[in-house]
Scaffold this active site. Structure first.
Site, PDB file in Angstrom:
ATOM      1  N   GLU A  15       0.816  -1.211   0.000  1.00  0.00           N
ATOM      2  CA  GLU A  15       0.000   0.000   0.000  1.00  0.00           C
ATOM      3  C   GLU A  15       0.858   1.274   0.000  1.00  0.00           C
ATOM      4  O   GLU A  15       0.379   2.346   0.393  1.00  0.00           O
ATOM      5  CB  GLU A  15      -0.943  -0.002   1.209  1.00  0.00           C
ATOM      6  N   HIS A  61     -11.620   0.683   6.837  1.00  0.00           N
ATOM      7  CA  HIS A  61     -10.196   0.446   6.667  1.00  0.00           C
ATOM      8  C   HIS A  61      -9.361   1.158   7.738  1.00  0.00           C
ATOM      9  O   HIS A  61      -8.482   0.560   8.327  1.00  0.00           O
ATOM     10  CB  HIS A  61      -9.795   0.916   5.250  1.00  0.00           C
TER      11      HIS A  61
END
Lengths: 299, 299, 299, 299
Positions: free
Chosen positions: B122, B213
């Site tokens: 990420e 998230h």
């Protein structure tokens, strides 16, 4: 074998007397000097020494109980002069030591002699409360996460648990917007006018919530303020949780509240204190000296 | 036994002078070399050495404060080159050390020289934010359990506590479904397009929640990002709890918000830092060096 | 000084050859025996040695993460025989060691050779799931306080956080009242019939909540089951808190769920593992051996 | 040198017999005395020695589990005399040791011989319950924050988790306002009349909540009372959280409740006990002696 000191004859008495008297005088003077010196090191010399030590203990307890975070501060009125209060310089609560404590004037919340140390920007909370409340000996300002949710709503803190009987039926919440001019910036209590407004909201109560900020808790001693702060937190959490469960929450009525004399603060204070000891220190507790026998007064 | 060096006669002065001068020159050169060498070991040589150390400290603090879990990552822009950022390889946050830090390009979030180390999937969150926000020096992506409940609802994060005055009146929530094509799989920000979409949602704000998230928090320094992340968490919890209690929750108004210069981030940073020390290390704190005197600026 | 062994004459070669060959043969045999012996001590001999060690680690992790309380149990299918599973005897989870592990038959959940040790009363949960689910290699039954509140209501556990993408859109809740005859006593899964009913509710899912009791989580390895159990807990807490805030809670849609191959379980497993190390052990982590480089696979 | 005793002649046999017999008698008497003395030091002499030790362990467990705060107390009925109960003097729970335990009369809750130690102001809770409930061997009064929210509302504690099957379908809440005259002050149980009223509310149940105060939990042993207190807390928290989520909360029905014989209290007791051990003590656990093999009785 000769032991000369045992061979003193009677004719030497006058000499001996002088020697012995001199020794006695020297001994007395030495004792006096030593006592004075010890006093200077100990509590007789600085009437605030014990309060400073308690202040450090209060910081350690309130950090450990989760009441003081990175900010928040505690002060005590000086035993030497009611127009002076003691408060650590601007620093993280968890690091406070006796040497960090600064003397400030009640009149204007300014340090008497900061010795180059920066003082706390919100000291006006303390100064203005000491000014308005001669009965208050200690002030705690915390950012307690137990009271903030209530402070954000129209709901008032009420006493619901047996140990919160020192609370009034309803405690005030300080809304700083009511105390400052439209357009004035910030929510912190960074001048005397804001401090005085907070003191007016606190009035004669032991606690005032501060909207979105935390609370201020006062006591007739550091020990009382600390124990009150701890139970304000528990009371707020219990009231909050009960309110989520039901609209019918029983709050304490007048005859269930108590006077300070009816609440044994020594037991929680000692309990909080031993929780900040490490294991080695706990093993060395002199239980007889721990004041445990004085912890409960029967009605 | 002869010791020839002590038998120098006065006529040997010219020779001596040469020897001594040579020695002096050698000494100076040696000193210069040594200094240069020391410099190469220290901070002058690697302009990012301090940032790398702060990055490791940030990991330790954020793990200890419960903000970083098994995943989550922190990065800092390089002091050498604004087109480069520093970020640990893919690993549990609690284990990060200086040697784990990899240099990545802002342009495409690819490692400059990974040396066989796997980089974080990420990393595009970081690269795209550095690209869009020249003012940002540090990015934190956490799976904070304080913000996730809010992120799952239409409720926006709002500033409600005094230390959250760095927040806008309302922070955005990133809905990845709006950023990807119907049918595209996954919720993670695993390519530049997703990272750029997140950066657009973040816009010029310090924080964006990410639905289901966590969040992304940015700062003008590692220290600022860490302190902001900590107070985002507390603010979210306080807002959440207040909303459960009442529909009338007071949020901060414009004049109560503050500029970065008005918020003393040093005090919480130092407080968080000492919480990650063990007892032995705490006893050795050099209080004078602790920067405590710089922690509070008065208005 | 004579050294007889060096005085061998050529005519003694035949004798020598026999001696040397004998020695070689003895050496080879000894090596073989030694290797075999070493093997018997090591992992080649007991194919379950590694699983037993992982099982103990799983107990430590799940106790530390607050998932296993005084009760709760974990098992693993044997590597030697799919009709056998391994599970500690009846004991507090925090005390489990390799020696406590007992072999049980999948067919009837009875111990093969308990050696006088009492086995767990709810072992039928494990046996019946291994019988119904050849893909399952590990079963966790916990009394997780994160899932019990949901289990007491008609609300189903749903995936809401990114790491819970291994969950189906809705996980089943086992109501034991539906599985037993009216009047049958108790809520525990203490026989094969109850175990089989639970296995039917679990069907092909990774988790089933158990009303008023906790949950059962299964995996294709101990590691997977442990990581799934941890994220079931976090997901349940996040879903619960979001539901208290709003009726509009976004749950994950099909394209946001993932296959086991898409979820890197190594990173949380390593993170959980290092959290159970004491400080001394942490300092000795051989980072190269820690498997950190294998923790993240890019899409 | 003569040693007369070795010069005995055969004609001295009669004398010898007397001497030897005397010696034998003296030996037997000495042995008897020694045995009796040893007994006096051990458990046979003080039938309450084991209960006192368990009482101290109970305090440590209940503090560690967060059930006892600065206040709260535990007692046990004497094994010597059912009209006597044992309870520590007034002190913080975390500091209780065997020497602090005082004997009190069931009849009037007064200390038999306080030896100058102040006894607990709420000892009447214990005395009056022992008086009303001959089956009760141990009483716990806690200020548990898990039960207080429920106690403030009209909602009754109900069994919802499998380990709370010792609870009745509904547990009573003691409202002290119903027990005292209008105008009587305080919420504490500080006299026999209040204690008797609480005992009437408790009736034959194992637990009664006390409005705004906490609860009282009783057992047929210290171990049972401690384990019940722990599961009352968990049950209350699970019921509370479920009620916030839904109006349809499943509570346990009659056939799901259990008798004391059906609930293995040994396992949580051992689990709680090992949680209060430090690491050094844990390493020394004699597992064979830990009673682990007796922890689970199958149905």
């Amino acid at each position: 074998m000769n032991r000369p000191e045992l061979k003193l004859k009677t004719r030497s008495w006058p000499v001996m007397s002088v020697v012995m008297l001199s020794g006695l005088v020297i001994g007395i003077v030495a004792l006096a000097v030593a006592t004075r010196f010890a006093g200077a090191q100990g509590m007789t010399a600085d009437p605030d020494a014990e309060r400073k030590q308690d202040l450090v203990t209060a910081y350690k307890i309130l950090v450990n109980e989760g009441i003081l975070d990175s900010f928040g501060h505690v002060s005590v009125r000086s035993a030497k002069d009611p127009n002076v209060f003691l408060m650590p310089r601007a620093m993280p609560p968890s690091l406070v030591a006796v040497d960090d404590i600064v003397e400030l004037r009640v009149s204007d919340s300014q340090p008497i002699d900061p010795k180059g140390r920066r003082v706390n920007g919100e000291r006006y909370i303390h100064g203005e409360i000491y000014k308005a409340r001669p009965d208050v000996m200690s002030v705690i300002h915390s950012h307690s996460q137990a009271v903030i949710p209530l402070s954000l709503t129209p709901i008032k803190l009420k006493p619901v648990i047996v140990q919160a009987g020192f609370l009034p039926p309803e405690s005030p919440t300080f809304e700083i917007r009511d105390a400052i001019k439209e357009g004035d910036r910030g929510m912190q209590v960074t001048d005397s006018a804001r401090g005085a407004a907070l003191a007016r909201t606190l009035a004669s109560y032991p606690v005032a919530l501060m909207r979105g900020h935390g609370d201020v808790v006062v006591g007739s001693s550091i020990k009382q303020a600390v124990v009150y702060a701890a139970y304000v937190d528990i009371d707020a959490r219990m009231q909050t949780q009960a309110l989520l469960l039901s609209r019918d929450v029983v709050t304490m009525k007048q005859s269930e509240l108590f006077t300070p004399a009816e609440f044994d603060i020594n037991r929680p204070w000692e309990n909080f204190k031993q929780k900040i000891l490490d294991d080695a220190a706990k093993a060395k507790i002199d239980r007889a000296q721990f004041g445990l026998d004085q912890t409960q007064t029967e009605k």
